[in-house]
Design an enzyme around this catalytic site. Structure first.
Site, PDB file in Angstrom:
ATOM      1  CE1 TYR A 154     -12.668  13.303   9.873  1.00 12.44           C
ATOM      2  CE2 TYR A 154     -10.541  12.212  10.069  1.00 12.44           C
ATOM      3  CZ  TYR A 154     -11.926  12.155  10.030  1.00 12.44           C
ATOM      4  OH  TYR A 154     -12.552  10.942  10.154  1.00 12.44           O
ATOM      5  NE  ARG A 168     -32.397  19.172  17.471  1.00 12.82           N
ATOM      6  CZ  ARG A 168     -31.600  18.137  17.678  1.00 12.82           C
ATOM      7  NH1 ARG A 168     -31.790  17.351  18.720  1.00 12.82           N
ATOM      8  NH2 ARG A 168     -30.588  17.875  16.878  1.00 12.82           N
ATOM      9  N   GLY A 184     -27.211  16.919  10.023  1.00 12.59           N
ATOM     10  CA  GLY A 184     -27.490  15.506   9.788  1.00 12.59           C
ATOM     11  C   GLY A 184     -26.405  14.836   8.961  1.00 12.59           C
ATOM     12  NE  ARG A 193     -30.241   8.161  18.931  1.00 14.65           N
ATOM     13  CZ  ARG A 193     -30.201   9.357  18.366  1.00 14.65           C
ATOM     14  NH1 ARG A 193     -30.757   9.557  17.183  1.00 14.65           N
ATOM     15  NH2 ARG A 193     -29.586  10.358  18.978  1.00 14.65           N
TER      16      ARG A 193
HETATM   17  P1  ADP Z   1     -24.109  17.731  11.665  1.00 20.61           P
HETATM   18  O1  ADP Z   1     -24.718  19.066  11.959  1.00 20.61           O
HETATM   19  O2  ADP Z   1     -24.263  17.328  10.233  1.00 20.61           O
HETATM   20  O3  ADP Z   1     -24.496  16.680  12.644  1.00 20.61           O
HETATM   21  P2  ADP Z   1     -21.551  18.137  13.040  1.00 20.61           P
HETATM   22  O4  ADP Z   1     -20.696  19.324  12.824  1.00 20.61           O
HETATM   23  O5  ADP Z   1     -22.292  18.052  14.333  1.00 20.61           O
HETATM   24  O6  ADP Z   1     -22.524  17.970  11.789  1.00 20.61           O
HETATM   25  O7  ADP Z   1     -20.666  16.833  12.893  1.00 20.61           O
HETATM   26  C1  ADP Z   1     -21.246  15.546  12.869  1.00 20.61           C
HETATM   27  C2  ADP Z   1     -20.191  14.482  13.076  1.00 20.61           C
HETATM   28  O8  ADP Z   1     -19.155  14.594  12.093  1.00 20.61           O
HETATM   29  C3  ADP Z   1     -19.483  14.553  14.408  1.00 20.61           C
HETATM   30  O9  ADP Z   1     -20.208  13.922  15.452  1.00 20.61           O
HETATM   31  C4  ADP Z   1     -18.196  13.813  14.055  1.00 20.61           C
HETATM   32  O10 ADP Z   1     -18.486  12.423  13.998  1.00 20.61           O
HETATM   33  C5  ADP Z   1     -17.886  14.285  12.652  1.00 20.61           C
HETATM   34  N1  ADP Z   1     -17.029  15.495  12.643  1.00 20.61           N
HETATM   35  C6  ADP Z   1     -17.443  16.783  12.617  1.00 20.61           C
HETATM   36  N2  ADP Z   1     -16.412  17.645  12.646  1.00 20.61           N
HETATM   37  C7  ADP Z   1     -15.280  16.912  12.683  1.00 20.61           C
HETATM   38  C8  ADP Z   1     -13.863  17.211  12.745  1.00 20.61           C
HETATM   39  N3  ADP Z   1     -13.411  18.470  12.752  1.00 20.61           N
HETATM   40  N4  ADP Z   1     -13.008  16.158  12.790  1.00 20.61           N
HETATM   41  C9  ADP Z   1     -13.451  14.880  12.792  1.00 20.61           C
HETATM   42  N5  ADP Z   1     -14.750  14.529  12.720  1.00 20.61           N
HETATM   43  C10 ADP Z   1     -15.679  15.519  12.677  1.00 20.61           C
END
Ligand code: ADP
Length: 448
Positions: free
Chosen positions: A202, A291, A164, A337
């Site tokens: 990143y 899920r 999240g 949403r």
């Molecule tokens: P969570 O489990 O908190 O949702 P995620 O790993 O799915 O975390 O990442 C959520 C969001 O964070 C991604 O949809 C993206 O917007 C950003 N994000 C995650 N990893 C990276 C990355 N390596 N570089 C840039 N943005 C990232």
């Protein structure tokens, strides 16, 4: 064949599951907190059981209360929806111990994917492309520095147990690293009881592309293409579509096959979503959700299948009702949403709905638990509905969305609906030319 299933959830997703079950001739049991006595899912189910006081931790998250409700009503299986207990391996184990079927993957698969380091490692071994970064956990700042010098700044520090958007910190340069490393660790510890972190490169301007997969638990799996969920606020999706505007049929087949093969390789059962960041023609795995997703209806729209029905079928040990070759994609679908939130700050806005009218007509679907006179309780997620439109192509879907938004009436509370009407005025929305940071910037410029 199940005769009765219990839905361990509330709101629109509980209705969604009840609808699928009813079409299959299966009886349904709703559970609810004392705050949800008058909720639509309670009215729509065949039976209902009150499982506790308003706070989620004492009701929708109470494993003993839900198991007791199964035993009282004779429900043979539980559908968890999304959120709440949907990715809780302890819950799945507890159901198994009581000989109740969980409509979803195994506890083992939930555990693997719930820990981001293990998930990434598993996916890498299964041939899924991942974001460059540390090999597993990074124990201390000194190691972190070495890893970052190797991959280059900017980097993102992630708590392995995070979710999240929590437990994720950006370090633009080496100067930011110490702070980001410590904060990600402490957020992981405080929110998820685990301070292990890992590091990723990143990506500056990626899109969020996720692949819907579905397995029968016996080594067969298919993919149902991708969804583009790049329009996000604080890592939360607000607008989702399928197919992805920048994904070609060749790319879809290629990444889809990689994903289907990966889940087939672990005998995955049920619906799953493999999330990627997509930049310059390359996919980078970030996580797998074990899920049904909030945004599953856009996939249902373009493939014409009922994913909840399939979940129930495979949980019963039946085969999926389609093969990969039978899955054909038609047109374009978009979901928005609708949250009970006040713009511009998106602050929660529960309260009484004085008037509600849902749009209709060709290619319009509304998944919502709202009704005239309903009081939205303040205890739960602010998602109160989803509007899904389907057209022959993207421009038609966008025009239909605009038309449907014009018909929608939700009075008495503030909602995020005006945001979408404003977004539809933007050229970038029509060209599909945006990355995951676009919406934040747009909000700063237009609603800041
Ligand atoms: P969570 O489990 O908190 O949702 P995620 O790993 O799915 O975390 O990442 C959520 C969001 O964070 C991604 O949809 C993206 O917007 C950003 N994000 C995650 N990893 C990276 C990355 N390596 N570089 C840039 N943005 C990232």
């Amino acid at each position: 064949m199940f005769e009765k299933i219990l839905i361990a959830n509330r709101g629109e997703i509980a209705l969604r599951v009840i609808r699928a079950a009813r079409e299959m001739g299966i009886k349904t049991v709703a559970v609810h907190s004392t705050a949800d006595v008058d909720a639509m899912h309670v009215r729509m189910a065949d039976e209902s059981v009150c499982i506790g006081p308003p706070p989620g931790t004492e009701s929708y998250l109470s494993i003993p209360a839900i198991i007791a409700a199964c035993e009282i009503t004779g429900a043979q299986a539980v559908h968890p929806g999304y959120g709440f207990l949907s990715e809780n391996a302890t819950f799945v184990q507890a159901l198994e111990d009581h000989e109740i079927t969980f409509i979803g993957p195994s506890a083992a698969h939930i555990r693997i994917m719930g820990d981001k380091i293990t998930a990434k490692d598993t996916m890498k071994k299964l041939g899924v492309p991942c974001v460059p970064g540390s090999d597993g956990g990074v124990p201390d700042l000194e190691t972190a520095r070495k890893v970052c010098e190797g991959i280059g700044y900017p980097v993102i520090i992630k708590a392995t147990a995070g979710g999240g958007g929590k437990g994720m910190k950006l370090a633009q340069t080496a100067d930011d690293l110490e702070m980001a490393f410590k904060t990600a660790r402490s957020e992981g510890k405080v929110n998820f009881g685990n301070d292990e972190v890992y590091i990723e490169k990143y990506l500056g301007k990626p899109r969020h592309i996720e692949v819907q997969v579905f397995g029968d638990g016996k080594g067969t799996a298919v993919h149902l293409g991708e969804r583009d969920c790049s329009l996000q606020r604080r890592h939360q999706k607000v607008f989702e579509e399928a197919p992805g505007p920048v994904i070609t049929p060749e790319l879809r087949d290629q990444i889809g096959k990689v994903c289907a093969d990966a889940v087939a390789g672990i005998d995955y059962i049920g619906a799953g979503t493999i999330e990627f960041l997509y930049e310059d023609g390359e996919f980078f795995f970030i996580e797998m959700n074990t899920r049904l997703q909030v945004e599953h209806p856009v996939t249902e729209a373009i493939f014409g299948v009922d994913l909840v029905r399939e979940q129930i079928r495979v949980a019963e040990g039946l085969p999926m009702s389609f093969t990969q070759d039978e899955l054909e994609l038609h047109g374009h679908a978009i979901e928005i949403r609708i949250n009970a939130e006040k713009l511009p700050n998106f602050s929660p806005c529960p309260g009484k709905i004085t008037q509600y009218h849902a749009p209709g007509g060709l290619g319009v679907r509304v998944d919502s638990a709202l009704y005239d006179g309903y009081s939205i309780p303040p205890y739960y997620d602010s998602l109160i509905g989803k509007l899904i439109v389907h057209g022959r192509d993207r421009p038609e879907a966008l025009a239909r969305l605009n038309r449907a938004l014009g018909e929608l009436i939700v009075d008495g509370i503030d909602t995020t609906v005006p945001l979408f009407s404003a977004l539809l005025e933007e050229t970038a929305i029509h060209t599909g030319d945006y990355d995951i940071h676009w919406l934040e910037r747009w909000l700063d410029d237009n609603m800041g």
